[in-house]
Design a protein around this motif. Structure first.
Motif, PDB file in Angstrom:
ATOM      1  N   PHE A   1     -39.002   8.670   2.775  1.00  0.00           N
ATOM      2  CA  PHE A   1     -37.914   7.990   3.488  1.00  0.00           C
ATOM      3  C   PHE A   1     -36.578   8.641   3.132  1.00  0.00           C
ATOM      4  O   PHE A   1     -35.741   8.040   2.458  1.00  0.00           O
ATOM      5  CB  PHE A   1     -37.896   6.503   3.125  1.00  0.00           C
ATOM      6  N   PRO A   2     -36.355   9.873   3.576  1.00  0.00           N
ATOM      7  CA  PRO A   2     -35.142  10.583   3.162  1.00  0.00           C
ATOM      8  C   PRO A   2     -33.871   9.852   3.581  1.00  0.00           C
ATOM      9  O   PRO A   2     -33.746   9.388   4.704  1.00  0.00           O
ATOM     10  CB  PRO A   2     -35.259  11.937   3.874  1.00  0.00           C
ATOM     11  N   GLY A   3     -32.963   9.731   2.603  1.00  0.00           N
ATOM     12  CA  GLY A   3     -31.667   9.145   2.880  1.00  0.00           C
ATOM     13  C   GLY A   3     -31.640   7.647   3.012  1.00  0.00           C
ATOM     14  O   GLY A   3     -30.596   7.070   3.337  1.00  0.00           O
ATOM     15  N   ARG A   4     -32.766   6.968   2.732  1.00  0.00           N
ATOM     16  CA  ARG A   4     -32.810   5.520   2.957  1.00  0.00           C
ATOM     17  C   ARG A   4     -33.018   4.707   1.678  1.00  0.00           C
ATOM     18  O   ARG A   4     -33.199   3.492   1.758  1.00  0.00           O
ATOM     19  CB  ARG A   4     -33.905   5.172   3.969  1.00  0.00           C
ATOM     20  N   ALA A   5     -32.974   5.336   0.531  1.00  0.00           N
ATOM     21  CA  ALA A   5     -33.202   4.612  -0.722  1.00  0.00           C
ATOM     22  C   ALA A   5     -32.080   4.899  -1.712  1.00  0.00           C
ATOM     23  O   ALA A   5     -31.560   6.016  -1.784  1.00  0.00           O
ATOM     24  CB  ALA A   5     -34.548   4.990  -1.333  1.00  0.00           C
ATOM     25  N   ARG A   6     -31.720   3.865  -2.467  1.00  0.00           N
ATOM     26  CA  ARG A   6     -30.767   3.997  -3.568  1.00  0.00           C
ATOM     27  C   ARG A   6     -31.400   3.314  -4.779  1.00  0.00           C
ATOM     28  O   ARG A   6     -31.671   2.113  -4.743  1.00  0.00           O
ATOM     29  CB  ARG A   6     -29.432   3.327  -3.239  1.00  0.00           C
ATOM     30  N   VAL A   7     -31.654   4.072  -5.819  1.00  0.00           N
ATOM     31  CA  VAL A   7     -32.381   3.530  -6.963  1.00  0.00           C
ATOM     32  C   VAL A   7     -31.554   3.711  -8.228  1.00  0.00           C
ATOM     33  O   VAL A   7     -31.024   4.798  -8.493  1.00  0.00           O
ATOM     34  CB  VAL A   7     -33.749   4.214  -7.128  1.00  0.00           C
ATOM     35  N   GLY A   8     -31.443   2.638  -8.998  1.00  0.00           N
ATOM     36  CA  GLY A   8     -30.755   2.702 -10.273  1.00  0.00           C
ATOM     37  C   GLY A   8     -31.707   2.471 -11.432  1.00  0.00           C
ATOM     38  O   GLY A   8     -32.767   1.856 -11.276  1.00  0.00           O
ATOM     39  N   VAL A   9     -31.325   2.994 -12.583  1.00  0.00           N
ATOM     40  CA  VAL A   9     -32.093   2.769 -13.812  1.00  0.00           C
ATOM     41  C   VAL A   9     -31.167   2.143 -14.849  1.00  0.00           C
ATOM     42  O   VAL A   9     -29.948   2.153 -14.709  1.00  0.00           O
ATOM     43  CB  VAL A   9     -32.706   4.080 -14.362  1.00  0.00           C
ATOM     44  N   GLY A  10     -31.756   1.589 -15.891  1.00  0.00           N
ATOM     45  CA  GLY A  10     -30.961   0.998 -16.956  1.00  0.00           C
ATOM     46  C   GLY A  10     -31.794   0.791 -18.197  1.00  0.00           C
ATOM     47  O   GLY A  10     -33.013   0.982 -18.175  1.00  0.00           O
ATOM     48  N   HIS A  11     -31.135   0.395 -19.295  1.00  0.00           N
ATOM     49  CA  HIS A  11     -31.900   0.235 -20.537  1.00  0.00           C
ATOM     50  C   HIS A  11     -32.613  -1.104 -20.623  1.00  0.00           C
ATOM     51  O   HIS A  11     -33.361  -1.356 -21.557  1.00  0.00           O
ATOM     52  CB  HIS A  11     -31.037   0.468 -21.777  1.00  0.00           C
ATOM     53  N   GLY A  12     -32.435  -1.954 -19.598  1.00  0.00           N
ATOM     54  CA  GLY A  12     -33.205  -3.183 -19.523  1.00  0.00           C
ATOM     55  C   GLY A  12     -32.666  -4.283 -20.421  1.00  0.00           C
ATOM     56  O   GLY A  12     -31.845  -4.056 -21.316  1.00  0.00           O
ATOM     57  N   VAL A  13     -33.109  -5.493 -20.165  1.00  0.00           N
ATOM     58  CA  VAL A  13     -32.768  -6.642 -21.007  1.00  0.00           C
ATOM     59  C   VAL A  13     -33.605  -6.548 -22.279  1.00  0.00           C
ATOM     60  O   VAL A  13     -34.836  -6.528 -22.227  1.00  0.00           O
ATOM     61  CB  VAL A  13     -33.037  -7.966 -20.266  1.00  0.00           C
ATOM     62  N   GLN A  14     -32.934  -6.478 -23.419  1.00  0.00           N
ATOM     63  CA  GLN A  14     -33.635  -6.156 -24.653  1.00  0.00           C
ATOM     64  C   GLN A  14     -34.673  -7.211 -25.061  1.00  0.00           C
ATOM     65  O   GLN A  14     -35.719  -6.869 -25.614  1.00  0.00           O
ATOM     66  CB  GLN A  14     -32.626  -5.926 -25.775  1.00  0.00           C
TER      67      GLN A  14
END
Length: 288
Positions: free
Chosen positions: A82-95
C-alpha cells in the motif's frame, strides 16, 4: 486531520469504521497497539485492504516486543502493498506493560535509539551489521525493501525522548491530553535534537486530541477526564459540535502540530458517525 479507531472496540468493528472513514473522505484513520488489546500491523493491513484511498496510521509499535528485523520486514511489506498510505510510529512502550511480558529493558532510551537507527538503514535498503546494547545484526538486509524509505515516526512524552525523536526520527507522535503549551515545549525539545544531529528537513508532529460530539458529549468527556486523571478537561480536549471542535483543532495546529487526530471516547455511541463527522463537518471548517 484524522480520527482514532480506539482498541476498546472489538476488532470485527474495524471494517465498518474504516470503510465509513474512506467513504466520508477522512484523511487518516489511526490505530493503537495498546497492550493487550489489538495488533497494530494486522489491523492496519486489514483496514488498508478494505479501503481505497484512506491513509492508516499506527501509533505506536512498542519496540521491546519486536526484533528490529521483524519491524523492518513488516513495514517494508506494508509499504510495498500500500505505497503512500501508511504512517507507522514506534516507541519504547509503557514500561509496566513491558514488564508484564518480560520485555522491560534497563535503558528504554538506548533501545529506541538503536532500533530507530537500524530500522532507518534497513528500510533504506542497506545491509546492516551492528553490535549495540540491545540491537545486534550481522549482515542483515531486506530482500524487498520499499521503493522509497517511508517516514519514521516515534512516540514521545519525556524531555529526553523528545530530543531523541528530533535526532533520529522524521516525526513525533504526542499522546492524547497534550496541551498547547506542551506542544510548544515539545517542538523546542525536538528542535534541540535536530540541531544536535545536524538535521534540517522538516519534522512532522502528530497529536491525539480528546474529542466528543453529540447530546452527551460533555458527560462522556468528563468520564475521560476521570479516566486519565486530569484536573480539568480544559486544554486537554474538546466537546461540542463541528465549530467548537474545528476551533480546538486550529488552536493545536497553530501551536506547531501538523496532524491532529481526534480521539473519541471509548463509549462513543456511533464510531462510524464520528469518523464521518471529522471528515465532513470538522475538516472543511479547519481548512477554510
Amino acid at each position: 486531520m484524522g480520527a482514532v479507531f480506539v482498541p476498546q472496540l472489538p476488532p470485527e468493528r474495524l471494517r465498518s469504521v474504516a470503510q465509513a472513514a474512506d467513504q466520508a473522505g477522512l484523511d487518516e484513520l489511526w490505530l493503537w497497539e495498546d497492550c493487550f488489546l489489538e495488533s497494530g500491523i494486522t489491523a492496519a493491513v486489514a483496514a488498508l485492504a478494505w479501503t481505497e484511498r484512506l491513509t492508516v496510521g499506527v501509533g505506536l509499535l512498542p519496540v521491546p516486543l519486536r526484533n528490529v528485523a521483524i519491524t523492518a520486514m513488516e513495514l517494508a511489506t506494508l509499504h510495498r502493498l500500500f505505497p503512500g498510505r501508511a504512517r507507522v510510529g514506534v516507541g519504547h512502550g509503557v514500561q509496566d506493560w513491558m514488564g508484564q511480558v518480560g520485555a522491560r529493558v534497563e535503558s528504554p532510551m538506548a533501545l529506541l535509539r538503536e532500533h530507530l537507527t537500524a530500522l532507518r538503514a534497513l528500510l533504506s535498503g542497506e545491509r546492516v551489521t551492528t553490535q549495540g546494547r540491545y540491537v545486534r545484526l550481522d549482515g542483515v538486509a531486506l530482500d524487498w525493501p520499499p521503493a522509497h524509505r517511508p517516514e519514521l515516526l516515534a512516540g514521545a512524552t519525556g524531555d529526553r525522548t523528545l530530543r531523541l525523536t528530533g535526532e533520529v526520527a522524521d516525526g513525533t507522535i504526542l499522546t492524547g491530553g497534550t496541551t498547547v503549551e506542551q506542544v510548544r515545549r515539545a517542538r523546542g525539545l525536538i528542535d534541540e535534537g535536530r540541531a544536535k544531529a545536524g538535521r534540517t528537513e522538516y519534522h512532522q508532529v502528530v497529536v491525539y486530541l480528546h474529542a466528543a460530539t453529540g447530546p452527551d458529549a460533555a458527560a462522556r468527556l468528563e468520564a475521560e477526564r476521570v479516566r486519565w486523571g486530569y484536573d480539568t478537561m480544559a486544554g486537554h480536549g474538546v466537546a461540542g459540535g463541528a465549530e467548537a471542535v474545528a476551533e480546538a483543532v486550529r488552536t493545536w495546529a497553530e501551536a506547531g502540530v501538523d496532524t491532529v487526530v481526534l480521539q473519541p471516547t471509548p463509549d462513543d455511541p456511533d464510531p462510524e458517525g464520528f469518523v464521518a463527522f471529522v471528515a465532513q463537518e470538522v475538516t472543511p471548517l479547519v481548512r477554510n
